[in-house]
Design a protein around this motif. Structure first.
Motif, PDB file in Angstrom:
ATOM      1  N   ALA A   1       0.620  -1.200   0.072  1.00 44.87           N
ATOM      2  CA  ALA A   1      -0.068  -0.121  -0.050  1.00 44.87           C
ATOM      3  C   ALA A   1       1.008   1.296  -0.278  1.00 44.87           C
ATOM      4  O   ALA A   1       0.439   2.434  -0.591  1.00 44.87           O
ATOM      5  N   ASP A   2       1.960   1.098   0.629  1.00 45.97           N
ATOM      6  CA  ASP A   2       2.930   2.495   0.874  1.00 45.97           C
ATOM      7  C   ASP A   2       4.124   1.813   0.237  1.00 45.97           C
ATOM      8  O   ASP A   2       5.116   1.942   1.011  1.00 45.97           O
TER       9      ASP A   2
ATOM     10  N   ASP B   1      -6.040  -1.872   0.152  1.00 46.32           N
ATOM     11  CA  ASP B   1      -5.132  -1.093   0.844  1.00 46.32           C
ATOM     12  C   ASP B   1      -5.745  -0.526   1.959  1.00 46.32           C
ATOM     13  O   ASP B   1      -4.999  -0.649   3.215  1.00 46.32           O
TER      14      ASP B   1
ATOM     15  N   TYR C   1      -3.442  -2.288   5.178  1.00 49.83           N
ATOM     16  CA  TYR C   1      -2.105  -1.279   5.862  1.00 49.83           C
ATOM     17  C   TYR C   1      -2.831  -0.612   6.968  1.00 49.83           C
ATOM     18  O   TYR C   1      -3.590   0.353   6.738  1.00 49.83           O
TER      19      TYR C   1
ATOM     20  N   LYS D   1       2.436  -2.792   9.979  1.00 51.86           N
ATOM     21  CA  LYS D   1       0.963  -2.450   9.262  1.00 51.86           C
ATOM     22  C   LYS D   1       0.368  -3.849   8.521  1.00 51.86           C
ATOM     23  O   LYS D   1      -0.674  -3.792   8.156  1.00 51.86           O
ATOM     24  N   ALA D   2       1.173  -4.467   8.354  1.00 52.90           N
ATOM     25  CA  ALA D   2       0.391  -5.785   7.632  1.00 52.90           C
ATOM     26  C   ALA D   2       0.088  -6.876   8.776  1.00 52.90           C
ATOM     27  O   ALA D   2      -0.776  -7.697   8.300  1.00 52.90           O
TER      28      ALA D   2
ATOM     29  N   ILE E   1      -2.093   7.188   0.002  1.00 51.05           N
ATOM     30  CA  ILE E   1      -1.882   5.835  -0.177  1.00 51.05           C
ATOM     31  C   ILE E   1      -2.694   5.197  -1.306  1.00 51.05           C
ATOM     32  O   ILE E   1      -3.694   5.552  -1.382  1.00 51.05           O
TER      33      ILE E   1
END
Lengths: 214, 271
Positions: free
Chosen positions: A49-50, B22, B26, B36-37, B235
Motif C-alpha cells: 500500500a505504501d 489497501d 495497511y 502495518k501488515a 496511499i
C-alpha cells in the motif's frame, strides 16, 4: 592463520578467487541487486500500500546491516581468527551506497524534492538530524576508500576511519527513533551494534598497542 | 460478505477512494502487532460477535447496545471520509455506520458530562499484540473527545467499510471515526463509552505526550517532532512514479464543520 580458513573448506583455487578483486566486485554487484529489484517492484506498484515507505525502510535497514557487517570484520579476526579483511572496504561502500539511496528515496520519492520540508527536517528534527549526521560521517570514509587515499593519509587514515563508530551511534539513534514505540527488530540490531562498539572499546583499553589495528 | 443495508449520508469527500485492498491491508492496530501488515495477517481468530457496547457514566440512561441490533435497526448510513494518519499518509475511505451523537443522545448525557471516554477490548488470547513484549502499549487502548466534539455531526461510529461488515483488522465490530483528527483517535473494537467530567487519558498521549496531544487535530502548521505535517502521501495512488503527495489541509479539510469548536484556542499548545 590463512584468510577464510575453514577446516575442510574450499579448495585452494576457490580460496584464491575469494581473495581476488573479482570476488569483491561480485559481492558488490550481488549486494546491490536487491535494491535494484525493489526499485523495479516499487516502480511497478508491487510493494504494498505504501511503496515509498517500504523502499525507504528497506534501504535504511540494509545500510545499517552493512555497517554492522563492516564493523564485524575485526572482531571476527580477533575472537575467531576468521580473516575477512579483504571484504571490509566493499561492505563499507555497500553501507554508504544504501545510505545514499535511502536519503535519495526520501528526498525524491517521498518528499518529491520539497527542499523546504527537507531543510527543516535535517536541521530541526532530531530523528532526521541523526540520520543526516550518519551520512556526514560515512561520506569522508567512502571518499577516502581508494588505495591512493589510504596511502596519502597514512596513519591518519585509521584515525579518520574511527568515524565509522560515530556513524554506528548516530545511525542507531536514528534507527530506534524511526518507530512510534520500541521495536524489537531495531532494538536487536542496535544491541548488536552496541556490543561491537563495547567490544572494540574494551579491546583498545586493555591493549593500547593494538589501537592502530583499526 | 453479505452487503449491509445502508443509505447515503452527508459529508462525502470527492477524492478518489483508496482501493479496498489497501484500506484492509495497511493498518495501525497494535493489538495485533506493530507492523502495518500484522492486523490483516493476525486478526483471523478475533471474534467480533456477539458484542455489546456499554454507554455509562454521567448519563441519565446507561445503555448496553447489541451490535447486531444496531446494524439491523436500519439506521446505517454511508459516508466517504478523508483519513489522515499522524505518520503523514492519507486514505479516502467509504465507511458505513451511525452518527456518534445519535448513540450518545439515547443515553441522555447529564450536565456534568464534559468529555467522552472510549475503551477498547482486551483479549490477549485473540489479539497477539496484547501479550506484552517490547513496544507494547498499555491495554486497553483508550481514547477521548470533548463532549462537543463527540456531538459534532462528523463524529461517526463505523460498523462497516465499503458496504460490508467492518473487517477485524479495521476495528470490528465498531470503531470511532473523527476525520478532522489524526487516525489514531479512531479507537477500534470499542466496548465502552463513558461520559465523564474530566479530560480522560488517551493511549498515545500517555505513551509520548510531546508527540501526541489530546486533541490531535490535523494541522499542517504544527509538525510532529520527528517529521513535517505540511503534506501527506496518498496511499494507493500508485507506485514510485504514480504515488502523489498533497498539501495537508487544516482540520483535514473539515474546517467548515469543526473550526468553531476551537475558536480562541492556541492550537500549538492544544495539539
Amino acid at each position: 592463520m590463512s584468510p577464510l580458513s575453514v577446516r575442510g573448506g574450499p579448495s585452494s583455487s576457490l580460496k584464491r578467487w575469494l581473495k581476488s578483486p573479482a570476488a569483491r566486485w561480485t559481492l558488490y554487484f550481488v549486494a546491490l541487486c536487491p535494491a535494484a529489484w525493489w526499485f523495479w517492484l516499487g516502480a511497478q506498484n508491487r510493494l504494498g500500500a505504501d511503496p515509498v515507505r517500504a523502499f525507504e525502510e528497506f534501504l535504511g535497514l540494509w545500510a545499517y546491516r552493512f555497517l554492522l557487517a563492516s564493523l564485524l570484520i575485526t572482531p571476527l579476526r580477533i575472537a575467531f581468527s576468521i580473516n575477512l579483511i579483504v571484504y571490509r572496504r566493499v561492505l563499507g561502500l555497500l553501507c554508504f551506497s544504501y545510505a545514499v539511496m535511502h536519503v535519495l528515496a526520501y528526498l525524491a520519492l517521498d518528499l518529491r524534492f520539497d527542499f523546504r520540508i527537507f531543510g527543516d527536517d535535517i536541521t530541526k528534527r532530531p530523528f532526521l538530524v541523526f540520520g543526516m549526521l550518519t551520512l556526514l560521517c560515512l561520506s569522508p570514509l567512502a571518499l577516502t576508500s581508494t588505495n591512493g587515499a589510504i596511502r596519502r593519509l597514512g596513519r591518519n587514515w585509521k584515525k579518520l576511519h574511527r568515524l565509522a563508530y560515530v556513524a554506528l551511534v548516530t545511525a542507531s539513534v536514528h534507527f530506534l527513533m524511526a518507530f512510534k514505540t520500541w521495536h524489537t527488530d531495531a532494538a536487536l540490531f542496535v544491541a548488536f551494534g552496541m556490543f561491537l562498539l563495547i567490544f572494540r572499546g574494551v579491546r583498545s583499553f586493555q591493549n593500547p598497542k593494538r589501537r592502530r589495528v583499526a | 460478505a453479505a452487503g449491509l443495508s445502508v443509505h447515503p449520508g452527508p459529508f462525502n469527500a470527492s477524492e478518489p477512494l483508496t482501493p479496498r485492498e489497501d484500506v484492509t491491508h495497511y493498518n495501525n492496530f497494535y493489538e495485533f502487532g506493530l507492523d502495518k501488515a500484522d492486523p490483516a495477517r493476525l486478526s483471523g481468530g478475533f471474534q467480533p460477535r456477539p458484542w455489546t457496547l456499554t454507554i455509562d457514566g454521567a448519563v441519565a440512561r446507561p445503555l448496553t447496545l447489541d451490535v447486531d441490533t444496531l446494524i439491523a435497526g436500519g439506521a446505517l448510513e454511508s459516508r466517504v471520509y478523508r483519513m489522515r494518519c499522524v505518520e503523514a499518509w492519507s486514505m479516502v475511505i467509504p465507511w458505513d455506520g451511525v452518527p456518534l451523537a445519535d448513540i450518545l443522545r439515547k443515553a441522555e448525557p447529564q450536565g456534568s458530562a464534559k468529555y467522552v471516554a472510549f475503551q477498547s477490548v482486551v483479549r490477549p488470547d485473540q489479539m497477539p499484540g496484547q501479550r506484552g513484549g517490547l513496544g507494547s502499549l498499555d491495554w486497553p487502548y483508550v481514547e477521548g473527545l470533548r463532549l462537543d466534539e463527540a456531538m459534532n455531526p462528523l463524529s461517526f461510529l463505523a460498523l462497516g467499510l465499503y458496504g460490508d461488515l467492518l473487517p477485524n483488522q479495521n476495528g470490528a465490530p465498531l470503531r470511532l471515526v473523527t476525520p478532522w483528527k489524526y487516525g489514531f483517535k479512531g479507537i477500534k473494537s470499542i466496548t465502552r463509552i463513558t461520559l465523564v467530567s474530566e479530560m480522560p487519558p488517551t493511549t498515545w498521549n500517555r505513551m509520548a505526550s510531546n508527540e501526541y496531544g489530546f486533541y490531535a487535530n490535523v494541522n499542517p502548521e504544527v509538525d510532529h517532532p520527528r517529521w513535517s505535517q505540511a503534506s501527506e502521501r496518498i496511499i494507493g495512488s500508485g507506485g514510485f512514479f504514480g504515488e502523489t503527495r498533497k498539501p495537508t489541509q487544516m482540520f483535514n479539510g473539515y474546517g467548515a464543520q469543526v473550526a468553531q469548536l476551537y475558536a480562541g484556542m492556541d492550537l500549538r499548545k492544544f495539539y
